[in-house]
Design an enzyme around this catalytic site. Structure first.
Site, PDB file in Angstrom:
ATOM      1  N   ASP A 174       1.089  -1.280   0.016  1.00 31.41           N
ATOM      2  CA  ASP A 174      -0.182   0.144  -0.046  1.00 31.41           C
ATOM      3  C   ASP A 174       0.891   1.515   0.133  1.00 31.41           C
ATOM      4  O   ASP A 174       2.000   0.980  -0.045  1.00 31.41           O
ATOM      5  CB  ASP A 174      -0.839  -0.520   1.104  1.00 31.41           C
ATOM      6  N   SER A 175       0.012   2.493  -0.265  1.00 32.91           N
ATOM      7  CA  SER A 175       1.278   3.619  -0.210  1.00 32.91           C
ATOM      8  C   SER A 175       1.521   4.501   1.104  1.00 32.91           C
ATOM      9  O   SER A 175       2.358   4.982   1.642  1.00 32.91           O
ATOM     10  CB  SER A 175       0.470   4.502  -1.061  1.00 32.91           C
ATOM     11  N   GLY A 176       0.815   4.174   2.217  1.00 34.39           N
ATOM     12  CA  GLY A 176       1.091   4.693   3.587  1.00 34.39           C
ATOM     13  C   GLY A 176      -0.104   5.564   3.763  1.00 34.39           C
ATOM     14  O   GLY A 176       0.106   5.659   5.870  1.00 34.39           O
ATOM     15  N   GLY A 177      -0.879   5.472   2.950  1.00 38.75           N
ATOM     16  CA  GLY A 177      -2.099   6.632   3.588  1.00 38.75           C
ATOM     17  C   GLY A 177      -2.489   6.390   4.549  1.00 38.75           C
ATOM     18  O   GLY A 177      -2.627   7.067   5.653  1.00 38.75           O
ATOM     19  N   ASP A 204      -3.677   8.262  -1.953  1.00 41.02           N
ATOM     20  CA  ASP A 204      -4.806   8.661  -1.667  1.00 41.02           C
ATOM     21  C   ASP A 204      -5.016   8.751  -0.287  1.00 41.02           C
ATOM     22  O   ASP A 204      -4.257   8.833   0.914  1.00 41.02           O
ATOM     23  CB  ASP A 204      -5.782   7.618  -2.204  1.00 41.02           C
ATOM     24  N   GLN A 246     -11.741   6.450  -4.395  1.00 40.88           N
ATOM     25  CA  GLN A 246     -12.545   7.408  -3.383  1.00 40.88           C
ATOM     26  C   GLN A 246     -14.298   7.608  -3.752  1.00 40.88           C
ATOM     27  O   GLN A 246     -14.670   7.943  -4.744  1.00 40.88           O
ATOM     28  CB  GLN A 246     -10.885   8.355  -2.223  1.00 40.88           C
ATOM     29  N   GLY A 291     -11.678   3.744   0.783  1.00 39.67           N
ATOM     30  CA  GLY A 291     -12.353   3.911   1.753  1.00 39.67           C
ATOM     31  C   GLY A 291     -13.908   2.836   1.738  1.00 39.67           C
ATOM     32  O   GLY A 291     -14.704   3.897   2.227  1.00 39.67           O
ATOM     33  N   ASP A 332      -7.984  -7.761  -0.140  1.00 36.88           N
ATOM     34  CA  ASP A 332      -7.030  -7.866   1.066  1.00 36.88           C
ATOM     35  C   ASP A 332      -8.173  -7.859   2.928  1.00 36.88           C
ATOM     36  O   ASP A 332      -8.746  -6.984   2.618  1.00 36.88           O
ATOM     37  CB  ASP A 332      -5.313  -6.946   1.304  1.00 36.88           C
ATOM     38  N   CYS A 344     -13.113 -29.185   5.598  1.00 36.54           N
ATOM     39  CA  CYS A 344     -11.525 -28.659   5.552  1.00 36.54           C
ATOM     40  C   CYS A 344     -10.392 -29.778   5.937  1.00 36.54           C
ATOM     41  O   CYS A 344      -9.962 -30.076   6.632  1.00 36.54           O
ATOM     42  CB  CYS A 344     -11.212 -27.247   6.144  1.00 36.54           C
ATOM     43  N   CYS A 400      -6.767 -28.619   5.483  1.00 36.76           N
ATOM     44  CA  CYS A 400      -5.039 -28.102   6.296  1.00 36.76           C
ATOM     45  C   CYS A 400      -4.962 -28.621   7.129  1.00 36.76           C
ATOM     46  O   CYS A 400      -5.061 -29.664   7.681  1.00 36.76           O
ATOM     47  CB  CYS A 400      -5.664 -26.601   6.451  1.00 36.76           C
ATOM     48  N   CYS A 423      -6.412 -28.388  10.186  1.00 39.67           N
ATOM     49  CA  CYS A 423      -8.106 -29.220  10.653  1.00 39.67           C
ATOM     50  C   CYS A 423      -7.482 -30.855  10.271  1.00 39.67           C
ATOM     51  O   CYS A 423      -7.937 -31.955  10.568  1.00 39.67           O
ATOM     52  CB  CYS A 423      -8.950 -29.215   9.102  1.00 39.67           C
ATOM     53  N   HIS A 459      -5.249 -21.985   9.444  1.00 38.65           N
ATOM     54  CA  HIS A 459      -6.573 -22.876   9.513  1.00 38.65           C
ATOM     55  C   HIS A 459      -7.670 -21.388   8.409  1.00 38.65           C
ATOM     56  O   HIS A 459      -8.138 -21.972   7.591  1.00 38.65           O
ATOM     57  CB  HIS A 459      -7.467 -23.624  10.137  1.00 38.65           C
TER      58      HIS A 459
HETATM   59 ZN   LIG Z   1      -8.708 -26.025   7.939  1.00 42.14          ZN
END
Ligand SMILES: [Zn+2]
Length: 375
Positions: free
Chosen positions: A88-91, A142, A190, A217, A267, A305, A307, A310, A336
């Site tokens: 990210d830009s840090g903003g 931004d 934005q 935003g 994200d 799941c 993983c 699990c 998980h």
């Molecule tokens: Zn799992």
């Protein structure tokens, strides 16, 4: 660098090429704030199939410093991860964490939340820092206005963001290296929850021309329906053949609803942060592993799941680790939760390929409840 391979309604499946490999979209990017996804190693991330992670410019510029990272060969080498990284830009963090902020046309002056030392973040500096880090995808600086704000405040803010974005692009093109797949830069739309202002911001940002576009935003306390409406409005104003990134979103249901409205990248700290707080996301909704009811529960966190967590450990053990404050608990829970997110994204991509996204979306709504989610 972005190829759409399938569409199903407004939902899209595609491939984004970067300097460190291809990313299949829709994609979820685990957040590695300080150059680490909390509680995991990059080997774990590889094993659960993460194809790109996110780094936070604000944190890394303060500590250990982007120059120090550049001298170590860039962020990929420094953290031992050779797949794509978005920074990210840090903003956003300057506006949420830093002290004594002063914004003017030139940029934002602030004091570090760590030791009070003064910094100046300008659009050009945000580009330079992300070049030092060697991110595959860099974001423009931004302004993130406090919400709720009036339409006048939001409009002035998106105009400042536009002027900053233009300066970011100039600096980016100046620094652009000769690599066949160089760093990419995304603009940010934005406009708060004002649909007309979202359209204006999208048009202004697209007029500059970026490799991709983010929607900023959102997920800052507005009702879900409002967020979905803003996402629909914004994606309808963005070029179809470029990637779209909804910043900081969100719950699994929010992600599915945004995919249904044409978003490709996401994200959120939710799966990792909630894991450390003992909340496990499962195919049947969220469970809080600290609850006494799991003390002698021999079943896996999520029966659906596959993983590592699990496949090998019971809810009883995960609860014990949580109650004992063992770090391993945070690691197993994070493995998980991220596996659950990445699996959900895989299923979304598959459903889009087969023209069954709507069916998948309905099914997911039926089995997953947001009732217990801490977001
Ligand atoms: Zn799992």
């Amino acid at each position: 660098m972005f190829t759409l391979t399938h569409t199903d309604g407004a939902a899209r499946r595609g491939v984004l090429q970067t300097a460190h490999g291809a990313i299949e979209t829709p994609v979820f990017m685990p957040v590695g704030t300080q150059g680490a996804v909390k509680a995991l190693t990059t080997q774990h991330l590889d094993e659960i199939g993460a194809s790109i992670i996110l780094g936070n410019t604000y944190h890394l510029m303060l500590r250990p410093g982007d120059d120090l990272i550049a001298r170590r060969g860039g962020l990929h080498k420094f953290i031992g991860w050779n797949k794509p990284i978005l920074t990210d830009s840090g903003g956003y963090q300057v506006f949420s964490l830093a002290e004594r902020r002063k914004i003017n046309e030139n940029g934002v002056e602030f004091r570090s939340h760590l030791d009070g030392s003064p910094y100046l973040l300008t659009p050009e500096r945000a580009v330079d820092i992300q070049a030092n880090l060697g991110a595959d995808i860099a974001m423009v600086l931004d302004e993130c206005p406090a919400l709720p704000s009036t339409a006048e405040v939001i409009e002035a803010s998106l105009e400042l963001t536009f002027r900053w974005a233009r300066r970011c692009r100039v600096q980016f093109l100046k620094k652009k290296g000769p690599d066949p797949v160089p760093q990419q830069q995304f603009g940010i739309v934005q406009g708060g929850t004002f649909l007309e202002l979202r359209r204006k911001s999208a048009e202004l940002t697209v007029s500059i021309g970026f490799e991709g576009y983010a929607i900023g935003g959102l997920s800052v306390g507005e009702p879900s329906e409002t967020m979905y409406e803003v996402v629909s409005q914004t994606t309808s104003c963005l070029p179809a053949n470029q990637p779209r990134y909804l910043m900081g979103v969100g719950t699994p249901l929010d992600i599915i609803e945004a995919v249904a409205r044409g978003v490709d990248m996401f994200d959120c700290v939710l799966p990792t942060r909630n894991a450390r707080n003992g909340q496990l996301l499962t195919s049947e909704g969220a469970i809080n592993i600290k609850n006494a009811q799991y003390a002698e529960d021999d079943g896996p966190a999520d029966p659906a799941c596959g993983c590592y967590t699990c496949s090998n450990f019971s809810r009883a053990y995960l609860r014990h680790l949580y109650m004992a404050g063992e770090m391993t608990g945070g690691t197993l829970n994070t493995l998980h939760n991220l596996s659950f997110y990445l699996d959900t994204m895989r299923r979304i991509r598959e459903a889009i390929s087969f023209g069954r996204f709507e069916e998948f979306r309905q099914g997911f709504h039926q089995t997953f409840t947001r009732r217990a989610l801490i977001s």
